[in-house]
Design an enzyme around this catalytic site. Structure first.
Site, PDB file in Angstrom:
ATOM      1  CG  PHE A   1     -31.712 -12.793  56.394  1.00  0.00           C
ATOM      2  CD1 PHE A   1     -33.019 -12.617  55.793  1.00  0.00           C
ATOM      3  CD2 PHE A   1     -31.173 -10.920  56.473  1.00  0.00           C
ATOM      4  CE1 PHE A   1     -34.042 -11.338  55.656  1.00  0.00           C
ATOM      5  CE2 PHE A   1     -31.692 -10.294  56.540  1.00  0.00           C
ATOM      6  CZ  PHE A   1     -33.170  -9.885  55.770  1.00  0.00           C
TER       7      PHE A   1
ATOM      8  CG  ASP B   1     -23.990 -10.652  55.805  1.00  0.00           C
ATOM      9  OD1 ASP B   1     -23.902  -9.529  56.244  1.00  0.00           O
ATOM     10  OD2 ASP B   1     -25.075 -10.237  54.808  1.00  0.00           O
TER      11      ASP B   1
ATOM     12  CE  LYS C   1     -28.573  -6.194  60.177  1.00  0.00           C
ATOM     13  NZ  LYS C   1     -30.190  -6.362  60.359  1.00  0.00           N
TER      14      LYS C   1
HETATM   15  C1  LIG Z   1     -26.275 -10.724  57.758  1.00  0.00           C
HETATM   16  C2  LIG Z   1     -26.506 -10.054  57.496  1.00  0.00           C
HETATM   17  N1  LIG Z   1     -26.326  -9.097  56.064  1.00  0.00           N
HETATM   18  C3  LIG Z   1     -27.614  -8.505  54.981  1.00  0.00           C
HETATM   19  C4  LIG Z   1     -28.635  -7.489  55.663  1.00  0.00           C
HETATM   20  C5  LIG Z   1     -29.094  -6.706  55.289  1.00  0.00           C
HETATM   21  O1  LIG Z   1     -29.517  -5.334  55.779  1.00  0.00           O
HETATM   22  P1  LIG Z   1     -30.382  -4.343  55.258  1.00  0.00           P
HETATM   23  O2  LIG Z   1     -32.038  -4.804  56.391  1.00  0.00           O
HETATM   24  O3  LIG Z   1     -30.343  -3.234  55.620  1.00  0.00           O
HETATM   25  O4  LIG Z   1     -31.164  -4.520  53.521  1.00  0.00           O
HETATM   26  C6  LIG Z   1     -29.086  -7.753  56.943  1.00  0.00           C
HETATM   27  C7  LIG Z   1     -30.572  -7.039  57.699  1.00  0.00           C
HETATM   28  O5  LIG Z   1     -30.689  -7.729  58.829  1.00  0.00           O
HETATM   29  C8  LIG Z   1     -28.410  -8.791  57.431  1.00  0.00           C
HETATM   30  O6  LIG Z   1     -28.363  -9.291  59.032  1.00  0.00           O
END
Ligand SMILES: Cc1ncc(COP(=O)(O)O)c(C=O)c1O
Length: 484
Positions: free
Chosen positions: A179, A264, A293
């Site tokens: 994700f 990520d 976050k």
């Molecule tokens: C691992 C990861 N990458 C990217 C994102 C996307 O972040 P955002 O919701 O701030 O766009 C999330 C969101 O849950 C995430 O958990």
């Protein structure tokens, strides 16, 4: 109105206008009291959302009884209208690492508003962005540069663009069950049918490989057409951990094939797993690290891409390319201040160490539960990112009930745990993805020892009740089957 623009007025007109204006103006309002507005309208929230926002979300909340009407947030807790305290194990999907409404973050943000700083000049560079960048790369000294964004997905978009520009290649490899966000590029490297469906076609040349499979990665890298391999060190969806050698092996394969290794850490970063970055558990130094976050302090959206200098040198290689990537609100003072204050709080309160300690205590207790209860299949995680996976039972009575539920809707069993956790124990939690059998624990890193006991006692009671057939938990199951 008390102020009159004197440039548009002259002589006696000025005096007369001021008098009339003063007499006619309503009582002076110094600000809009949002807390009062919230209190006045909070009872209408579901009706307003049904009418003007996403109606289906309201239906979901009502179906599973999550329409609580939370009225206050503080630290790791939420409070309802009656003042009842709930322990929040979602923490806004990882946003509230330092807790909700942390006094230092609040005061820092007020100092920005009161300071009248020259925010977003655009044809200047931001001092606060310089400070935050300096402090972030000090925590990952093998990286030199930082690009600030407004969200996690936007950090992923940036990583995709920068990788392509830096390597002159188009391919991006991502993992099964990954994700990375829901904007177009981020969705192209997210492996979840329900999110992708109806939004395709997405970005070309994005290739999925199974997580934890180095052979598959090597095959995908072989033709040397891949700009980047993007991976979550611990996958948020399912809380899947890498094999002991996987991330090091992947980094080495990337280096050998001229592909950038991008981690990520949007969910795992900033202390969540007991270290600044989760990747540190496996001693790997990636080419790019993505954060978001928790860096917001729970107040101001922000994302950051930390990268090696040669990547930036390729993207911004001459003056006319100084603005080839960007966004109007990136680097705004409130976001930068939230980031600086968050790093301060994480260090001052020793939150990396606290997350590691609390995580160990919880994992030990959940591990013991797995031994006592056949429905608990596995417990995994690091620090305060923990997954409790439930699975097919062996005993006949449980098996029949489980099958009935899972035939109606895959993953429904977990709601038999999360709903009583909320209703009976005031613990807010949810599953780790669509159709998942794993419940994820992602609280604020500030949770206390007695909060850990609260979690352990509540799970113990609900999981034990789920092993009683017939019993109230399975009666709830029948109701949910009806809804599904
Ligand atoms: C691992 C990861 N990458 C990217 C994102 C996307 O972040 P955002 O919701 O701030 O766009 C999330 C969101 O849950 C995430 O958990």
């Amino acid at each position: 109105m008390t102020f009159i623009n004197t440039e548009t007025l002259a002589g006696s007109d000025l005096r007369r206008s001021t008098t009339i204006a003063d007499r006619q103006s309503p009582p002076q309002q110094t600000f809009i009291d949002m807390a009062a507005l919230f209190a006045e309208r909070e009872a209408d929230r579901y009706a307003m959302h049904t009418r003007h926002l996403n109606e289906q979300m309201v239906r979901v909340l009502r179906t599973i009884g999550y329409d609580v009407n939370f009225c206050r947030g503080q630290g790791a807790y939420l409070y309802d209208r009656r003042g009842a305290q709930y322990l929040d194990l979602l923490s806004g999907f990882g946003v509230f690492a330092v807790g909700r409404n942390h006094p230092i973050i609040r005061e820092t943000l007020k100092s920005i508003l009161d300071g009248e700083l020259p925010n977003l000049v655009q044809m200047d560079v931001s001092t606060l962005a310089g400070i935050l960048a300096e402090r972030l790369v000090a925590l990952a000294p093998y990286l030199d540069k930082v690009w600030f964004t407004n969200s996690g997905a936007e950090a992923v978009e940036t990583a995709i663009k920068f990788s392509r520009a830096a390597t002159g290649r188009s391919g991006i490899i991502y993992c099964g069950h990954a994700f990375h966000g829901l904007s177009n590029g981020a969705l192209s490297v997210t492996d979840e049918e329900i999110f992708r469906n109806r939004f395709e076609p997405l970005l070309p040349d994005c290739v999925r490989v199974p997580f934890n499979d180095l052979d598959a990665l090597e095959r995908a890298l072989h033709e040397r057409a891949v700009a980047a391999f993007i991976v979550e060190p611990i996958q948020g969806k399912g809380v899947n951990l890498p094999g002991e050698d996987y991330l090091q092996g992947a980094a080495e394969l990337c280096r050998r094939h001229g592909t950038l290794f991008v981690v990520d850490e949007i969910q795992t970063g900033l202390g969540r797993t007991g270290r600044f970055l989760a990747i540190e558990h496996w001693n790997v130094e990636p080419d790019m690290v993505l954060l978001a976050k928790a860096l917001s302090g729970g107040h101001v959206p922000i994302g950051a891409v930390l990268a090696r200098k040669p990547i930036f040198d390729k993207v911004f290689d001459r003056m006319e390319r100084a603005v080839v990537h960007g966004s109007t609100f990136g680097k705004n003072d409130l976001a930068m201040a939230a980031g600086i204050a968050t790093l301060e709080v994480l260090a001052a309160e020793g939150l990396f160490e606290r997350a590691a300690r609390a995580g160990e205590k919880l994992q030990r207790a959940f591990g013991a539960m797995a031994e006592r209860h056949e429905l608990v299949r596995e417990v995994r995680g690091k620090g305060l990112m923990i997954g409790i996976e439930f699975g097919h039972p062996r005993s006949l009575k449980l098996k029949a009930s489980w099958n009935l539920l899972e035939t109606a809707s895959k993953g429904l069993f977990c709601q038999l745990i999360t709903i009583p956790l909320l209703k009976e124990h005031r613990i807010l939690t949810q599953v780790a993805g669509h159709g998942s059998h794993t419940i994820k624990i992602l609280p604020s890193l500030t949770i206390s020892d007695s909060d850990c006991d609260w979690i352990i006692d509540a799970f113990d009671a609900v999981v034990a009740a789920s092993h009683r057939v017939p019993g109230p938990v399975w009666t709830l199951g029948k109701t949910l089957i009806g809804h599904s």
